[in-house]
Motif scaffolding. Structure first.
Motif, PDB file in Angstrom:
ATOM      1  N   THR A 105      66.521   5.445  65.094  1.00 32.73           N
ATOM      2  CA  THR A 105      67.814   5.154  64.481  1.00 32.73           C
ATOM      3  C   THR A 105      67.803   5.589  63.026  1.00 32.73           C
ATOM      4  O   THR A 105      66.826   5.381  62.312  1.00 32.73           O
ATOM      5  CB  THR A 105      68.120   3.652  64.552  1.00 32.73           C
ATOM      6  N   VAL A 106      68.896   6.189  62.598  1.00 35.46           N
ATOM      7  CA  VAL A 106      69.043   6.608  61.208  1.00 35.46           C
ATOM      8  C   VAL A 106      70.220   5.864  60.587  1.00 35.46           C
ATOM      9  O   VAL A 106      71.341   5.888  61.124  1.00 35.46           O
ATOM     10  CB  VAL A 106      69.275   8.124  61.095  1.00 35.46           C
ATOM     11  N   TYR A 107      69.965   5.197  59.470  1.00 33.67           N
ATOM     12  CA  TYR A 107      71.023   4.546  58.710  1.00 33.67           C
ATOM     13  C   TYR A 107      71.306   5.370  57.451  1.00 33.67           C
ATOM     14  O   TYR A 107      70.393   5.872  56.808  1.00 33.67           O
ATOM     15  CB  TYR A 107      70.618   3.125  58.317  1.00 33.67           C
ATOM     16  N   HIS A 108      72.568   5.464  57.114  1.00 31.00           N
ATOM     17  CA  HIS A 108      72.998   6.219  55.944  1.00 31.00           C
ATOM     18  C   HIS A 108      73.565   5.261  54.897  1.00 31.00           C
ATOM     19  O   HIS A 108      74.416   4.420  55.225  1.00 31.00           O
ATOM     20  CB  HIS A 108      74.064   7.241  56.331  1.00 31.00           C
ATOM     21  N   TYR A 109      73.089   5.399  53.682  1.00 33.55           N
ATOM     22  CA  TYR A 109      73.561   4.556  52.589  1.00 33.55           C
ATOM     23  C   TYR A 109      74.076   5.443  51.463  1.00 33.55           C
ATOM     24  O   TYR A 109      73.505   6.498  51.179  1.00 33.55           O
ATOM     25  CB  TYR A 109      72.419   3.678  52.070  1.00 33.55           C
ATOM     26  N   TRP A 110      75.137   4.956  50.812  1.00 29.56           N
ATOM     27  CA  TRP A 110      75.757   5.706  49.718  1.00 29.56           C
ATOM     28  C   TRP A 110      75.775   4.872  48.447  1.00 29.56           C
ATOM     29  O   TRP A 110      75.951   3.656  48.492  1.00 29.56           O
ATOM     30  CB  TRP A 110      77.197   6.070  50.076  1.00 29.56           C
ATOM     31  N   GLY A 111      75.642   5.561  47.328  1.00 28.50           N
ATOM     32  CA  GLY A 111      75.847   4.919  46.049  1.00 28.50           C
ATOM     33  C   GLY A 111      77.335   4.834  45.733  1.00 28.50           C
ATOM     34  O   GLY A 111      78.175   5.309  46.497  1.00 28.50           O
ATOM     35  N   GLN A 112      77.645   4.244  44.582  1.00 26.22           N
ATOM     36  CA  GLN A 112      79.049   4.031  44.223  1.00 26.22           C
ATOM     37  C   GLN A 112      79.671   5.268  43.582  1.00 26.22           C
ATOM     38  O   GLN A 112      80.890   5.347  43.458  1.00 26.22           O
ATOM     39  CB  GLN A 112      79.157   2.835  43.248  1.00 26.22           C
ATOM     40  N   GLY A 113      78.871   6.226  43.208  1.00 29.04           N
ATOM     41  CA  GLY A 113      79.380   7.455  42.616  1.00 29.04           C
ATOM     42  C   GLY A 113      79.350   7.432  41.100  1.00 29.04           C
ATOM     43  O   GLY A 113      79.524   6.378  40.483  1.00 29.04           O
ATOM     44  N   THR A 114      79.150   8.595  40.519  1.00 28.71           N
ATOM     45  CA  THR A 114      79.180   8.733  39.061  1.00 28.71           C
ATOM     46  C   THR A 114      79.965   9.999  38.727  1.00 28.71           C
ATOM     47  O   THR A 114      79.787  11.046  39.348  1.00 28.71           O
ATOM     48  CB  THR A 114      77.762   8.768  38.474  1.00 28.71           C
ATOM     49  N   GLN A 115      80.852   9.885  37.756  1.00 31.57           N
ATOM     50  CA  GLN A 115      81.737  10.996  37.411  1.00 31.57           C
ATOM     51  C   GLN A 115      81.016  12.006  36.531  1.00 31.57           C
ATOM     52  O   GLN A 115      80.381  11.635  35.529  1.00 31.57           O
ATOM     53  CB  GLN A 115      82.983  10.477  36.686  1.00 31.57           C
ATOM     54  N   VAL A 116      81.135  13.263  36.894  1.00 32.17           N
ATOM     55  CA  VAL A 116      80.664  14.371  36.066  1.00 32.17           C
ATOM     56  C   VAL A 116      81.873  15.245  35.749  1.00 32.17           C
ATOM     57  O   VAL A 116      82.564  15.712  36.663  1.00 32.17           O
ATOM     58  CB  VAL A 116      79.588  15.193  36.789  1.00 32.17           C
ATOM     59  N   THR A 117      82.133  15.427  34.470  1.00 36.16           N
ATOM     60  CA  THR A 117      83.253  16.247  34.037  1.00 36.16           C
ATOM     61  C   THR A 117      82.735  17.342  33.122  1.00 36.16           C
ATOM     62  O   THR A 117      82.062  17.055  32.131  1.00 36.16           O
ATOM     63  CB  THR A 117      84.299  15.407  33.299  1.00 36.16           C
ATOM     64  N   VAL A 118      83.053  18.585  33.471  1.00 40.06           N
ATOM     65  CA  VAL A 118      82.625  19.731  32.676  1.00 40.06           C
ATOM     66  C   VAL A 118      83.859  20.385  32.080  1.00 40.06           C
ATOM     67  O   VAL A 118      84.739  20.855  32.805  1.00 40.06           O
ATOM     68  CB  VAL A 118      81.850  20.743  33.537  1.00 40.06           C
ATOM     69  N   SER A 119      83.931  20.398  30.774  1.00 40.69           N
ATOM     70  CA  SER A 119      85.093  20.975  30.094  1.00 40.69           C
ATOM     71  C   SER A 119      84.834  22.455  29.788  1.00 40.69           C
ATOM     72  O   SER A 119      83.700  22.872  29.539  1.00 40.69           O
ATOM     73  CB  SER A 119      85.371  20.220  28.807  1.00 40.69           C
ATOM     74  N   SER A 120      85.902  23.217  29.813  1.00 38.72           N
ATOM     75  CA  SER A 120      85.775  24.673  29.571  1.00 38.72           C
ATOM     76  C   SER A 120      85.864  25.005  28.100  1.00 38.72           C
ATOM     77  O   SER A 120      86.192  24.168  27.274  1.00 38.72           O
ATOM     78  CB  SER A 120      86.849  25.410  30.355  1.00 38.72           C
TER      79      SER A 120
END
Length: 120
Positions: A105-120
């Motif tokens: 059995t394989v369980y998948h877990y996710w983090g809450q996410g982190t924003q990455v913003t790259v400005s030009s």
């Protein structure tokens, strides 16, 4: 259960660098693959890079040569070093862990996410 906590996102200029970290806690035994995914506004979540417990890696074509995934099994932490960032790298970056049990059995877990913003 496995909990994943990401850090390291932020705002950076084009050409700059960021390093993301993801620390796993809880039932961390048998975590096999860890990886980073990203989701830009209006787009599907996509694989950025993944690494097995043994250190095998694979990357999305769009980040090859610019991003490096690494892992510290003793600290249960995975990192994503992002260099030469481009505006198109702007997205929410999610950490993912795959826990492989002895019965297959394989369980998948996710983090809450982190924003990455790259400005030009």
């Amino acid at each position: 259960q496995v909990q994943l906590v990401e850090s390291g996102g932020g705002l950076v200029q084009s050409g700059g660098s960021l390093r993301l970290s993801c620390a796993a806690s809880g039932s961390i035994f048998s975590i096999d693959v860890m990886g980073w995914y990203r989701q830009a506004p209006g787009k599907q979540r996509e694989l950025v890079a993944r690494i097995t417990r043994g250190g095998y890696t694979n990357y999305a074509d769009s980040v090859k040569g610019r991003f490096t995934i690494s892992r510290d099994n003793a600290k249960n932490t995975v990192y994503l070093q992002m260099n030469s960032l481009k505006p198109e790298d702007t997205a929410v970056y999610y950490c993912k862990a795959e826990q492989l049990l002895v019965d297959g059995t394989v369980y998948h877990y996710w983090g809450q996410g982190t924003q990455v913003t790259v400005s030009s």
